[in-house]
Design an enzyme around this catalytic site. Structure first.
Site, short mmCIF file in Angstrom:
data_model
loop_
_atom_site.label_atom_id
_atom_site.label_comp_id
_atom_site.label_asym_id
_atom_site.label_seq_id
_atom_site.Cartn_x
_atom_site.Cartn_y
_atom_site.Cartn_z
N CYS A 2 6.18 -8.54 4.43
CA CYS A 2 7.22 -9.64 3.56
C CYS A 2 8.32 -9.16 3.17
O CYS A 2 8.62 -8.15 2.20
CB CYS A 2 6.51 -10.50 2.88
SG CYS A 2 4.72 -11.03 3.32
N ARG A 27 10.24 -5.28 7.50
CA ARG A 27 8.64 -5.60 6.90
C ARG A 27 8.17 -7.24 7.07
O ARG A 27 6.81 -7.04 6.52
CB ARG A 27 10.02 -6.55 5.17
CG ARG A 27 10.65 -5.38 5.26
CD ARG A 27 10.87 -5.31 3.80
NE ARG A 27 9.45 -5.87 2.11
CZ ARG A 27 9.97 -4.86 1.84
NH1 ARG A 27 10.20 -3.63 2.35
NH2 ARG A 27 8.67 -4.28 0.96
N TRP A 71 4.39 -11.54 6.41
CA TRP A 71 3.20 -10.68 7.47
C TRP A 71 2.57 -11.31 6.55
O TRP A 71 1.90 -10.77 5.50
CB TRP A 71 3.89 -8.93 7.07
CG TRP A 71 2.30 -8.09 7.80
CD1 TRP A 71 3.13 -7.42 9.03
CD2 TRP A 71 1.51 -7.96 7.09
NE1 TRP A 71 1.94 -6.89 9.16
CE2 TRP A 71 0.74 -6.88 8.70
CE3 TRP A 71 1.13 -8.14 5.91
CZ2 TRP A 71 -0.47 -6.25 8.23
CZ3 TRP A 71 -0.41 -7.23 6.11
CH2 TRP A 71 -1.16 -7.17 7.24
N ASN A 97 6.75 -10.78 -1.98
CA ASN A 97 5.82 -10.14 -1.12
C ASN A 97 4.94 -9.41 -2.47
O ASN A 97 5.05 -8.95 -3.25
CB ASN A 97 6.70 -8.89 -0.98
CG ASN A 97 6.14 -8.01 -0.45
OD1 ASN A 97 5.46 -7.71 -0.30
ND2 ASN A 97 7.57 -6.58 -0.75
N GLY A 98 3.32 -9.46 -1.24
CA GLY A 98 2.64 -9.24 -2.42
C GLY A 98 1.21 -10.00 -1.73
O GLY A 98 1.50 -10.61 -1.23
N GLU A 467 0.38 12.45 16.45
CA GLU A 467 1.53 11.30 16.10
C GLU A 467 2.59 10.72 17.58
O GLU A 467 2.38 9.80 17.66
CB GLU A 467 2.76 12.25 15.50
CG GLU A 467 4.22 12.00 15.37
CD GLU A 467 3.99 10.20 14.51
OE1 GLU A 467 2.60 10.17 13.33
OE2 GLU A 467 4.82 9.70 14.62
N LYS A 471 2.79 7.18 18.70
CA LYS A 471 3.97 6.64 18.59
C LYS A 471 3.85 6.18 20.41
O LYS A 471 4.05 4.40 20.28
CB LYS A 471 5.11 7.56 18.42
CG LYS A 471 6.00 7.40 18.35
CD LYS A 471 6.46 7.30 16.80
CE LYS A 471 5.03 6.33 16.11
NZ LYS A 471 5.74 7.45 14.53
N HIS A 490 -16.78 17.25 23.27
CA HIS A 490 -17.96 17.83 22.57
C HIS A 490 -17.85 15.92 22.31
O HIS A 490 -19.16 15.36 21.41
CB HIS A 490 -16.58 17.78 21.26
CG HIS A 490 -17.38 19.28 21.21
ND1 HIS A 490 -18.54 20.12 20.95
CD2 HIS A 490 -16.53 20.38 20.94
CE1 HIS A 490 -18.26 21.38 21.09
NE2 HIS A 490 -16.86 21.27 21.12
N LYS A 589 6.70 -2.45 8.43
CA LYS A 589 7.16 -1.27 8.71
C LYS A 589 7.25 -0.52 7.21
O LYS A 589 6.46 0.72 7.24
CB LYS A 589 8.82 -0.88 8.11
CG LYS A 589 9.07 0.35 8.23
CD LYS A 589 10.18 0.91 8.77
CE LYS A 589 10.81 2.22 8.49
NZ LYS A 589 9.89 3.02 9.69
#
Ligand code: F6R
Length: 594
Positions: A2, A27, A71, A97-98, A467, A471, A490, A589
């Protein structure tokens, strides 16, 4: 998670708020809205992106307002759950935001007192609490409301009959932007770059009050002074600069980011670089905590530091570490976080400090929460990273780790001198990877037709496999998994076949022969294999379906060139599949919730 923004001045607030919200979309971007003070409060919000909201919105002329890009945490993305949220009478608007952890209890209490709620959000209790406590002073009402609230918040409150905006923060970022006969509040610096480079970083417990001409910060009922900072990031850094996506621009910035980051450390004096605690107090181990891509940097850092310092290093996923009971006090802790705001990483840092560890933060964001918790901060100089997928920050984090390890290395001085020279050549080696982009595009076209992809690596390139898979999954929506090559037999072997390509990251080091064997085993089971190899490796070329070639560098630096090539592969695969690359679905993000 957010983005929030507030404006008060002499210009039309609507266009400024929408512009700032666009810069904050990284965000969160499942819905958005604005509230403008005029004749009462005008609210316009919907479950759309900021650009769409701007086009459909009626024109509002007020010069004070707040905005939000969401978000979702409580309640699905919808018009009614989008912020701003109002009180019963529609006099008070709040963006948040939170997460308010005791919101259900507060909502039940307020409902029994006659307040009606229309959304499913936790945020709506804030506007109703402020309404309940309002006796003529908005700041005092906000202060009283915050006493009742548990959880994390950055809020901005608008009340048209008060010619001011009131903001507060706890565990979510918030800055005040200082203008000329106008002032701003925002979650983050990129939102304001176009308007000002003068900011005040609010701290947990602060209440900021801004008018057109004044800025005040209150704490525990009294006014305090918070220092003004000059922002070093530029407007151009936060724009696409001719690239189709921020992700591609940020991938291409990496040679310069490496130079900037190295330049920064070269200027530093010995006492401020790195893990001073290791040398000064003879501490014998390092614990690294991080999330996501930053965790992959931490895991790479384990290999780098263990090799150059010969001390044990643990790399832990912060969200797991937070529920792990045993923490060694005499450990140097390194927290890696691009944003400096990731809730799980911050929680781990606080815990490590409580047990007496020295905590070093490696972060990109000046004034972020991580910098306030840490005993020492090492900045990477990646510049603003706007694309949700982290690219240049990962590379810069690796550079910081190389620098730390080399600064305190116990290996002989000649090797360090050689490594230093190679480190300084990395920007041109990375540039060569970027110059070969066209070849990677061909591989991306091929890969875009599959739904499952494996990446394998060994040693220091095992985190690179993680990584690369991260991505590719993130931006192309292909299911990808990264494995230590030796682990494949395995279990994951059961999925091998013509529909499951495997990308093998091959280094010319002690792992080489074992990797060759793994590739042969995989080929024997029918999976197409693409090998990422150093130039001149003809042996592997014979074994696999195709190769991506990168410049030959010392193995310890191979994660840098390999990752850049695999970032390009992820980017172009996503482009081929027509994905919204900079804003992958359901993500944000800065992850400021646990
Ligand atoms: C992936 C990505 C995320 C972040 C993670 C940690 O491309 O960007 O996985 O790496 O959310 O974020 P920071 O580094 O800000 O703590």
């Amino acid at each position: 998670m957010c983005g929030i923004v507030g404006y008060i001045g002499n210009k039309r607030a609507q266009s400024i708020l929408l512009d700032c919200l666009k810069k904050l979309e990284y965000r969160g971007y499942d819905s958005c809205g604005i509230a403008i003070a005029g004749d009462g409060i005008k609210v316009y919000k919907d479950a759309v992106r900021v650009g769409t909201l701007g086009k459909s919105s009626p024109r509002f002329d007020g010069t004070t307002g707040i905005g939000h890009t969401r978000w979702a945490t409580h309640g699905a993305p919808s018009q009614v759950n989008a912020h701003p949220h109002l009180d019963c009478k529609g006099n008070i608007a709040v963006v948040h935001n939170g997460v308010i952890s005791n919101f259900q209890e507060l909502r039940n209490r307020l409902t029994s007192e006659g307040h009606d709620f229309i959304s499913e959000t936790d945020t709506e209790v804030i506007s109703h609490l402020i309404e309940k406590y309002y006796r003529g002073s908005l700041e005092e009402a906000v202060e009283s409301a915050l006493h009742d609230i548990e959880g994390s918040y950055a809020i901005i409150v608008l009340m048209p009959n008060e010619t001011k905006l009131v903001a507060a923060r706890k565990d979510s970022p918030l800055i005040i932007g200082i203008g000329d006969r106008e002032n701003f509040i925002a979650s983050d610096v990129p939102a304001l770059l176009e308007y000002t480079d003068r900011v005040i970083y609010l701290e947990d417990g602060d209440i900021g009050v801004i008018t057109t001409d004044s800025i005040r910060v209150r704490r525990d009922g009294s006014e305090i002074n918070r220092k003004e900072h000059k922002v070093l990031w530029t407007v151009a850094e936060a724009q696409k600069g001719g690239y189709e996506h921020f992700m591609l621009k940020e991938i291409h910035e990496q040679p310069q980011v490496i130079r900037n980051t190295l330049g920064e450390y070269t200027r530093m004096t010995d006492s401020v670089v790195g893990l001073a605690g290791i040398r000064d107090s003879g501490i014998g181990s390092v614990l690294m905590v991080a999330c996501g891509t930053s965790y992959h940097a931490a895991l790479t850092g384990k290999y780098i530091i263990e090799e150059l310092l010969s001390i044990p290093v643990r790399a832990e996923i912060a969200s797991e570490f937070n529920y792990y009971s045993h923490v060694l006090a005499r450990t140097v802790a390194v927290a890696i976080t691009q944003s400096g705001e990731t809730a799980d990483t911050l929680k781990a840092m606080k815990r490590l400090k409580e047990v007496g560890c020295r905590v070093v933060a490696i972060t990109n964001v000046v004034g972020s929460s991580a910098t306030r918790i840490a005993n020492q901060t090492i900045y990477i100089r990646a510049g603003p990273e706007i694309s949700v997928a982290a690219t240049k920050s990962f590379t810069a984090q690796l550079i910081a780790l190389y620098w730390i390890a080399m600064s305190y290395s116990k290996v002989d001085a000649r090797r360090i001198t050689e490594l230093n020279m190679e480190l300084r050549q990395l920007p041109s080696q990375v540039q060569r990877v970027l110059d070969d982009e066209d070849k990677i595009i061909e591989h991306a076209k091929y890969l875009s037709g599959f739904e499952d992809v494996f990446f394998i690596g060994r040693g220091i390139n095992y985190p690179v496999a993680l990584e690369a898979a991260w991505k590719l999954t993130e931006v192309s929506y292909i299911h990808a998994a990264g494995y230590a090559a030796g682990e494949m037999k395995h279990c994951p072997f059961t999925l091998l076949g013509s529909n499951t390509p495997v990308i093998a990251i091959v280094a010319k080091d002690s792992t080489y022969e074992a990797m060759l064997t793994n590739i042969k085993e995989i080929k024997a089971r029918g999976s197409p294999v693409i090998a990422l190899i150093e130039e001149g490796d003809e042996v592997i070329e014979e074994l696999v379906d195709s190769v991506i070639t990168v410049p030959r560098v010392n193995t310890i630096f191979s994660p840098v060139v390999n990752t850049v090539a695999l970032q390009l592969l992820a980017y172009y695969t996503a482009k081929e599949r027509d994905c919204p690359i900079d804003y992958p679905r359901n993500l944000a993000k800065s992850v400021t919730v646990e």
